[in-house]
Design a protein around this motif. Structure first.
Motif, short mmCIF file in Angstrom:
data_model
loop_
_atom_site.label_atom_id
_atom_site.label_comp_id
_atom_site.label_asym_id
_atom_site.label_seq_id
_atom_site.Cartn_x
_atom_site.Cartn_y
_atom_site.Cartn_z
N THR A 26 0.83 -1.21 0.00
CA THR A 26 0.00 0.00 0.00
C THR A 26 0.86 1.25 0.00
OG1 THR A 26 -1.69 -1.22 1.25
CG2 THR A 26 -1.93 1.16 1.13
N ALA A 27 1.97 1.21 0.75
CA ALA A 27 2.88 2.36 0.77
C ALA A 27 3.44 2.65 -0.61
CB ALA A 27 4.01 2.10 1.77
N ILE A 28 3.76 1.58 -1.35
CA ILE A 28 4.28 1.76 -2.71
C ILE A 28 3.21 2.34 -3.63
CG2 ILE A 28 5.13 0.53 -4.75
CD1 ILE A 28 6.36 -1.53 -2.75
N GLU A 29 2.01 1.76 -3.57
CA GLU A 29 0.96 2.16 -4.49
C GLU A 29 0.41 3.56 -4.21
OE1 GLU A 29 -2.14 -0.68 -5.02
OE2 GLU A 29 -0.79 -2.30 -5.59
N LEU A 30 0.45 3.99 -2.95
CA LEU A 30 -0.11 5.30 -2.61
C LEU A 30 0.94 6.39 -2.51
CD1 LEU A 30 -2.81 4.37 0.08
CD2 LEU A 30 -3.04 4.53 -2.40
N SER A 31 2.18 6.07 -2.80
CA SER A 31 3.22 7.09 -2.79
C SER A 31 2.98 8.09 -3.93
CB SER A 31 4.59 6.44 -2.93
OG SER A 31 4.69 5.76 -4.19
N PRO A 32 3.47 9.34 -3.83
CA PRO A 32 4.38 9.83 -2.81
C PRO A 32 3.72 10.59 -1.65
CG PRO A 32 4.28 11.41 -4.59
CD PRO A 32 3.33 10.29 -4.96
N ASN A 33 2.41 10.81 -1.71
CA ASN A 33 1.80 11.73 -0.76
C ASN A 33 1.18 11.08 0.47
OD1 ASN A 33 2.31 14.13 -2.34
ND2 ASN A 33 0.71 13.42 -3.73
N ILE A 34 1.02 9.75 0.45
CA ILE A 34 0.38 9.05 1.57
C ILE A 34 1.44 8.21 2.28
CG2 ILE A 34 -1.57 7.63 2.27
CD1 ILE A 34 -2.27 10.12 0.53
N ASN A 35 1.56 8.39 3.57
CA ASN A 35 2.47 7.58 4.39
C ASN A 35 1.70 6.39 4.94
OD1 ASN A 35 3.32 10.58 4.66
ND2 ASN A 35 5.18 9.44 5.18
N VAL A 36 2.21 5.19 4.71
CA VAL A 36 1.57 3.97 5.19
C VAL A 36 2.60 3.17 5.98
CG1 VAL A 36 0.21 1.94 4.57
CG2 VAL A 36 0.20 3.96 3.07
N ASN A 37 2.33 2.96 7.25
CA ASN A 37 3.26 2.24 8.11
C ASN A 37 2.52 1.23 8.97
OD1 ASN A 37 5.99 3.57 7.67
ND2 ASN A 37 4.70 5.36 8.06
N CYS A 38 3.29 0.41 9.66
CA CYS A 38 2.73 -0.70 10.41
C CYS A 38 3.41 -0.78 11.79
CB CYS A 38 2.98 -1.98 9.62
SG CYS A 38 2.35 -3.47 10.37
N ILE A 39 2.61 -0.94 12.83
CA ILE A 39 3.13 -1.17 14.17
C ILE A 39 3.05 -2.66 14.46
CG2 ILE A 39 2.83 -0.71 16.64
CD1 ILE A 39 1.55 1.96 15.86
N GLY A 50 6.14 2.72 4.58
CA GLY A 50 6.42 1.34 4.25
C GLY A 50 7.22 0.61 5.31
N GLN A 51 7.17 1.10 6.55
CA GLN A 51 8.00 0.53 7.61
C GLN A 51 7.18 -0.26 8.62
OE1 GLN A 51 11.42 0.83 7.28
NE2 GLN A 51 10.64 1.67 5.36
N ILE A 52 7.85 -1.23 9.25
CA ILE A 52 7.26 -2.01 10.33
C ILE A 52 7.99 -1.62 11.61
CG2 ILE A 52 6.79 -4.32 11.23
CD1 ILE A 52 7.08 -5.30 8.28
N ILE A 53 7.28 -0.97 12.53
CA ILE A 53 7.87 -0.48 13.76
C ILE A 53 7.51 -1.42 14.90
CG2 ILE A 53 8.12 1.50 15.30
CD1 ILE A 53 8.92 2.09 12.40
N ALA A 54 8.50 -2.09 15.46
CA ALA A 54 8.25 -3.01 16.57
C ALA A 54 8.13 -2.24 17.88
CB ALA A 54 9.38 -4.03 16.68
N VAL A 55 7.04 -2.47 18.60
CA VAL A 55 6.84 -1.91 19.94
C VAL A 55 6.78 -3.11 20.86
CG1 VAL A 55 5.36 -0.47 21.39
CG2 VAL A 55 5.58 0.04 18.95
N SER A 56 7.96 -3.61 21.23
CA SER A 56 8.05 -4.96 21.74
C SER A 56 9.09 -5.16 22.84
CB SER A 56 8.39 -5.91 20.57
OG SER A 56 9.61 -5.49 19.97
#
Length: 250
Positions: free
Chosen positions: A171-184, A237-243
């Motif tokens: 989704t981050a790739i397809e919605l670039s450049p104006n939409i930030n898509v990240n994952c926790i 497009g990042q996966i942020i670990a809160v762990s």
């Protein structure tokens, strides 16, 4: 206030994690759209939020149902004109017992877990993102789990959360450049799921961390806040670990 004049839609807002995110966002000035499958829990969250803001739309819905999500989104555009931030919280595992071997897990359980963790995220992205693209601004945060790296007895959950992580990157790739898509990707967070675990299991998970403690909903909320405002404008497009220091990877 980091979210002043921003409209944020949060799913699963009746649960402890979604509730913590909603409260944190309200503290930072966001206008809120909250939804949950439980009317009672949703109204409990709304009651807490009214102490912080009057800009709240609370609509009971099952995000696994496309038409119900569409109603939430349409009502939001009618009342607030836009959605700047989407937080996809809905997920988890409903099966009892929770841990089950890959050799024993049923097809019905597999399908249920995949649907619970991925369908709502897909529905919300498909219905919210087009207008983000039009306004050339948007933040989307999905909730995965460090379990996406694989864990004995949770093959369905791990695979589903790996799917969420992969969907985030696509989704981050397809919605670039104006939409930030990240994952926790949280570790074990002290929510309702911890009530289903015994003391030995909780101690096991606690000992896996570098911090020596389990996470709390506010830890996820603070990370979601960072990913939802312009302090994180160059992160996507990042996966942020809160762990507590556990670093999941495939």
């Amino acid at each position: 206030m980091r979210l002043r004049n921003r409209v944020a839609m949060i799913t699963g807002a009746g649960g402890l994690m979604g509730q913590a995110i909603a409260l944190r966002f309200a503290e930072e000035g966001a206008k809120l759209v909250i939804t949950d499958i439980s009317e009672r829990k949703l109204m409990d969250t709304k009651k807490m939020l009214t102490k912080l803001t009057k800009d709240i739309i609370a609509i009971r819905s099952n995000v696994l149902n496309y038409d119900e999500v569409k109603n939430v989104v349409n009502d939001t555009y009618a009342q607030m004109d836009k959605i700047d931030v989407l937080i996809n919280v809905v997920g988890g595992i409903r099966s009892h017992p929770m841990n089950q071997s890959i050799l024993e897990i049923s097809g019905d359980r597999w399908d249920d877990t995949m649907t619970l963790n991925m369908k709502g995220t897909l529905n919300c992205i498909q219905l919210v993102a087009p207008n983000m693209v039009k306004q050339k601004y948007g933040k989307i945060v999905n909730i995965s789990s460090i379990g996406f790296a694989g864990e004995s007895g949770l093959s369905d959950y791990g695979a589903a959360k790996a799917g969420v992580a992969s969907l985030t990157k696509t989704t981050a790739i397809e919605l670039s450049p104006n939409i930030n898509v990240n994952c926790i990707a949280p570790g074990l967070i002290q929510t309702s799921i911890t009530t289903r675990l015994g003391n030995d299991e909780l101690e096991y998970y606690r000992n896996q961390t570098l911090t020596g403690k389990l996470g709390e909903p506010i830890d996820v909320a603070n990370t979601a806040l960072f990913l939802s405002n312009d302090e994180s404008r160059n992160i996507t497009g990042q996966i942020i670990a809160v762990s507590g220091g556990i670093s999941p990877h495939l």
